[in-house]
Design a protein around this motif. Sequence first.
Motif, PDB file in Angstrom:
ATOM      1  N   ALA A 267     -20.708  35.993   7.192  1.00  9.01           N
ATOM      2  CA  ALA A 267     -19.552  34.820   6.422  1.00  9.01           C
ATOM      3  C   ALA A 267     -18.599  34.348   7.437  1.00  9.01           C
ATOM      4  CB  ALA A 267     -18.925  35.777   5.458  1.00  9.01           C
ATOM      5  N   LEU A 268     -18.367  35.187   8.438  1.00  7.98           N
ATOM      6  CA  LEU A 268     -17.185  34.647   9.487  1.00  7.98           C
ATOM      7  C   LEU A 268     -18.109  33.370  10.249  1.00  7.98           C
ATOM      8  CD1 LEU A 268     -14.788  34.830  11.250  1.00  7.98           C
ATOM      9  CD2 LEU A 268     -16.116  36.381  12.913  1.00  7.98           C
ATOM     10  N   ARG A 269     -19.400  33.496  10.645  1.00  5.38           N
ATOM     11  CA  ARG A 269     -20.094  32.442  11.306  1.00  5.38           C
ATOM     12  C   ARG A 269     -20.432  31.482  10.417  1.00  5.38           C
ATOM     13  NH1 ARG A 269     -19.970  31.711  15.653  1.00  5.38           N
ATOM     14  NH2 ARG A 269     -21.971  30.666  15.915  1.00  5.38           N
ATOM     15  N   LEU A 270     -20.599  31.635   9.173  1.00  6.20           N
ATOM     16  CA  LEU A 270     -20.458  30.412   8.236  1.00  6.20           C
ATOM     17  C   LEU A 270     -19.278  29.504   8.318  1.00  6.20           C
ATOM     18  CD1 LEU A 270     -22.195  31.860   5.196  1.00  6.20           C
ATOM     19  CD2 LEU A 270     -23.130  29.868   6.637  1.00  6.20           C
ATOM     20  N   GLY A 271     -18.284  30.151   8.371  1.00  5.51           N
ATOM     21  CA  GLY A 271     -16.822  29.502   8.588  1.00  5.51           C
ATOM     22  C   GLY A 271     -16.681  28.663   9.937  1.00  5.51           C
ATOM     23  N   TYR A 272     -17.221  29.146  10.906  1.00 11.75           N
ATOM     24  CA  TYR A 272     -17.598  28.511  12.212  1.00 11.75           C
ATOM     25  C   TYR A 272     -18.443  27.433  12.004  1.00 11.75           C
ATOM     26  CZ  TYR A 272     -15.161  32.267  14.661  1.00 11.75           C
ATOM     27  OH  TYR A 272     -14.047  32.992  15.066  1.00 11.75           O
ATOM     28  N   ALA A 273     -19.758  27.572  11.451  1.00 11.79           N
ATOM     29  CA  ALA A 273     -20.843  26.615  11.210  1.00 11.79           C
ATOM     30  C   ALA A 273     -20.219  25.334  10.317  1.00 11.79           C
ATOM     31  CB  ALA A 273     -21.770  27.204  10.591  1.00 11.79           C
ATOM     32  N   ARG A 274     -19.142  25.530   9.659  1.00  9.17           N
ATOM     33  CA  ARG A 274     -18.732  24.401   8.842  1.00  9.17           C
ATOM     34  C   ARG A 274     -18.220  23.224   9.623  1.00  9.17           C
ATOM     35  NH1 ARG A 274     -14.006  25.641   4.519  1.00  9.17           N
ATOM     36  NH2 ARG A 274     -15.763  25.622   3.114  1.00  9.17           N
ATOM     37  N   PHE A 275     -17.710  23.698  11.142  1.00 10.32           N
ATOM     38  CA  PHE A 275     -17.214  22.438  11.871  1.00 10.32           C
ATOM     39  C   PHE A 275     -18.373  22.306  12.937  1.00 10.32           C
ATOM     40  CE2 PHE A 275     -13.720  24.907  10.327  1.00 10.32           C
ATOM     41  CZ  PHE A 275     -13.058  23.961   9.434  1.00 10.32           C
ATOM     42  N   GLU A 276     -19.623  23.153  13.150  1.00 17.74           N
ATOM     43  CA  GLU A 276     -20.573  22.894  13.994  1.00 17.74           C
ATOM     44  C   GLU A 276     -21.494  21.973  13.502  1.00 17.74           C
ATOM     45  OE1 GLU A 276     -21.609  26.939  14.762  1.00 17.74           O
ATOM     46  OE2 GLU A 276     -19.893  27.153  16.316  1.00 17.74           O
ATOM     47  N   ARG A 277     -22.004  22.168  12.258  1.00 18.23           N
ATOM     48  CA  ARG A 277     -23.117  21.349  11.759  1.00 18.23           C
ATOM     49  C   ARG A 277     -22.694  20.290  10.931  1.00 18.23           C
ATOM     50  NH1 ARG A 277     -27.941  24.333  12.328  1.00 18.23           N
ATOM     51  NH2 ARG A 277     -28.629  22.215  11.760  1.00 18.23           N
ATOM     52  N   GLY A 278     -23.024  19.053  11.367  1.00 16.42           N
ATOM     53  CA  GLY A 278     -22.529  17.816  10.802  1.00 16.42           C
ATOM     54  C   GLY A 278     -23.570  17.465   9.652  1.00 16.42           C
ATOM     55  N   ASP A 279     -24.780  17.848   9.822  1.00 18.32           N
ATOM     56  CA  ASP A 279     -25.778  17.050   8.890  1.00 18.32           C
ATOM     57  C   ASP A 279     -25.423  17.468   7.446  1.00 18.32           C
ATOM     58  OD1 ASP A 279     -26.761  19.317  10.547  1.00 18.32           O
ATOM     59  OD2 ASP A 279     -28.329  19.445   9.060  1.00 18.32           O
ATOM     60  N   ALA A 280     -25.548  16.641   6.456  1.00 14.93           N
ATOM     61  CA  ALA A 280     -24.990  16.545   5.237  1.00 14.93           C
ATOM     62  C   ALA A 280     -26.121  17.900   4.385  1.00 14.93           C
ATOM     63  CB  ALA A 280     -25.542  15.407   4.295  1.00 14.93           C
ATOM     64  N   GLY A 281     -26.997  18.091   4.815  1.00 16.59           N
ATOM     65  CA  GLY A 281     -27.934  19.158   3.962  1.00 16.59           C
ATOM     66  C   GLY A 281     -27.269  20.406   4.485  1.00 16.59           C
ATOM     67  N   ASN A 282     -26.921  20.771   5.588  1.00 16.84           N
ATOM     68  CA  ASN A 282     -26.517  22.252   5.917  1.00 16.84           C
ATOM     69  C   ASN A 282     -24.919  22.058   5.585  1.00 16.84           C
ATOM     70  OD1 ASN A 282     -28.156  23.795   7.560  1.00 16.84           O
ATOM     71  ND2 ASN A 282     -28.509  22.052   8.957  1.00 16.84           N
ATOM     72  N   GLN A 283     -24.297  21.039   5.468  1.00 19.25           N
ATOM     73  CA  GLN A 283     -22.841  21.209   5.332  1.00 19.25           C
ATOM     74  C   GLN A 283     -22.938  21.491   3.724  1.00 19.25           C
ATOM     75  OE1 GLN A 283     -19.874  20.960   6.552  1.00 19.25           O
ATOM     76  NE2 GLN A 283     -20.921  21.017   8.577  1.00 19.25           N
ATOM     77  N   THR A 284     -23.753  20.919   2.849  1.00 18.58           N
ATOM     78  CA  THR A 284     -23.699  21.213   1.417  1.00 18.58           C
ATOM     79  C   THR A 284     -23.862  22.799   1.300  1.00 18.58           C
ATOM     80  OG1 THR A 284     -24.517  18.985   0.934  1.00 18.58           O
ATOM     81  CG2 THR A 284     -24.837  20.524  -0.824  1.00 18.58           C
ATOM     82  N   ALA A 285     -24.730  23.214   1.976  1.00 15.94           N
ATOM     83  CA  ALA A 285     -25.262  24.559   1.737  1.00 15.94           C
ATOM     84  C   ALA A 285     -24.238  25.576   2.367  1.00 15.94           C
ATOM     85  CB  ALA A 285     -26.663  24.946   2.605  1.00 15.94           C
ATOM     86  N   ILE A 286     -23.504  25.301   3.508  1.00 17.71           N
ATOM     87  CA  ILE A 286     -22.590  26.003   3.713  1.00 17.71           C
ATOM     88  C   ILE A 286     -21.121  26.167   2.919  1.00 17.71           C
ATOM     89  CG2 ILE A 286     -20.452  26.264   5.607  1.00 17.71           C
ATOM     90  CD1 ILE A 286     -22.880  24.898   7.607  1.00 17.71           C
ATOM     91  N   THR A 287     -21.023  24.983   2.534  1.00 18.66           N
ATOM     92  CA  THR A 287     -19.834  24.969   1.420  1.00 18.66           C
ATOM     93  C   THR A 287     -20.014  25.627   0.281  1.00 18.66           C
ATOM     94  OG1 THR A 287     -19.249  22.588   2.370  1.00 18.66           O
ATOM     95  CG2 THR A 287     -18.266  23.348  -0.108  1.00 18.66           C
ATOM     96  N   ALA A 288     -21.412  25.612  -0.307  1.00 15.20           N
ATOM     97  CA  ALA A 288     -21.727  26.180  -1.477  1.00 15.20           C
ATOM     98  C   ALA A 288     -21.591  27.841  -1.351  1.00 15.20           C
ATOM     99  CB  ALA A 288     -23.146  25.778  -2.115  1.00 15.20           C
ATOM    100  N   ALA A 289     -22.161  28.160  -0.177  1.00 17.96           N
ATOM    101  CA  ALA A 289     -22.274  29.608   0.232  1.00 17.96           C
ATOM    102  C   ALA A 289     -20.916  30.083   0.407  1.00 17.96           C
ATOM    103  CB  ALA A 289     -23.066  29.928   1.692  1.00 17.96           C
ATOM    104  N   LEU A 290     -19.955  29.426   1.257  1.00 12.71           N
ATOM    105  CA  LEU A 290     -18.600  30.015   1.490  1.00 12.71           C
ATOM    106  C   LEU A 290     -17.649  30.216   0.084  1.00 12.71           C
ATOM    107  CD1 LEU A 290     -17.870  28.155   4.820  1.00 12.71           C
ATOM    108  CD2 LEU A 290     -18.112  30.510   4.412  1.00 12.71           C
ATOM    109  N   ASP A 291     -17.664  29.186  -0.861  1.00 12.84           N
ATOM    110  CA  ASP A 291     -17.310  29.219  -2.142  1.00 12.84           C
ATOM    111  C   ASP A 291     -17.569  30.567  -2.661  1.00 12.84           C
ATOM    112  OD1 ASP A 291     -16.109  26.861  -1.635  1.00 12.84           O
ATOM    113  OD2 ASP A 291     -17.498  25.572  -2.943  1.00 12.84           O
TER     114      ASP A 291
END
Length: 301
Positions: A267-291
């Motif tokens: 979960a912590l690494r997903l928080g970091y990844a939000r600022f590391e992974r700029g591509d839209a598909g990963n950003q959508t998945a990260i946001t949904a997972a963190l929510d």
Amino acid sequence: MKIGMVISAVILLLIVGAIYLKSRPKGADAGSGEITEAVLAVQNLPDNLPVLGMAAGGDATDTADLLAAAKDADRWVRGGFEDEKKVQESMPLITQVINAGSSPLKAGFIDSTIDNKEFESAAMKQAMTTIGTAVSLHISYYLDEAQFDQANQLAIAYLQLGRQMFDKNTRLKVRQRGLLIMKKALQEIGKIAVASEEDGEITADKQKAINTDVMAWFDAINKVDDAWNAKLKTTESTNSAMNIPNISDLIKIANEDKDLTFRAWAALRLGYARFERGDAGNQTAITAALDALAKSSDAMV
């Protein structure tokens, strides 16, 4: 001219198609395949490991006195004393190791008393190293004096301390230190058994039996290590060029791991990844997972 126009039209369509495919939003990373159900199931050491003479019972305590003694002992490590002087100077620390390792410690005894930043500080790392240095020094002294019972008592207490750090805390770095302590303690127990057999204190069969028990512990620890290494690999970096983790693997660990340590770590690494992974598909998945993780009933997650 007609042929030329057709060729030009085909080339233009290919260029437009290539641009579209390149710019089209991608889905999240495909999983690596390394995060299997077996990896996610590894949580603790088995309950049926050989006892190795461990003590049980007593009142649950924390390790405040042990850690204070370890910090204080740093002066003799750096002081250039002879070994005999070091043995004398580190005796208060050894007493605390035996006390901590011979009684049950409170659940979360480090998580609740030392914050993550302090535990990972240079001073605390040195203090934990000093504990191991003192234990090895005293065991060597006991073996030189043929005091095998005292050596065993200390090595087993050190093993128990490491197991409780691993079993009763949640933070990754604390539990990793517990694994390291157990490995060092097991090496000492094996060394003591060899010295005891050579001195005639125990039989060759007894020494072999102790070695078999020690190897059972190492086998169990190695299984944990293998599972942890697979998870750490995917949560830290799976793309050496971009230094980024695999998002699908991260989400799977955060949602499904049986080990709370790695659910929280992912979960912590997903928080970091939000600022590391700029591509839209990963950003959508990260946001949904963190929510979804933000709604977890577990405070650590």
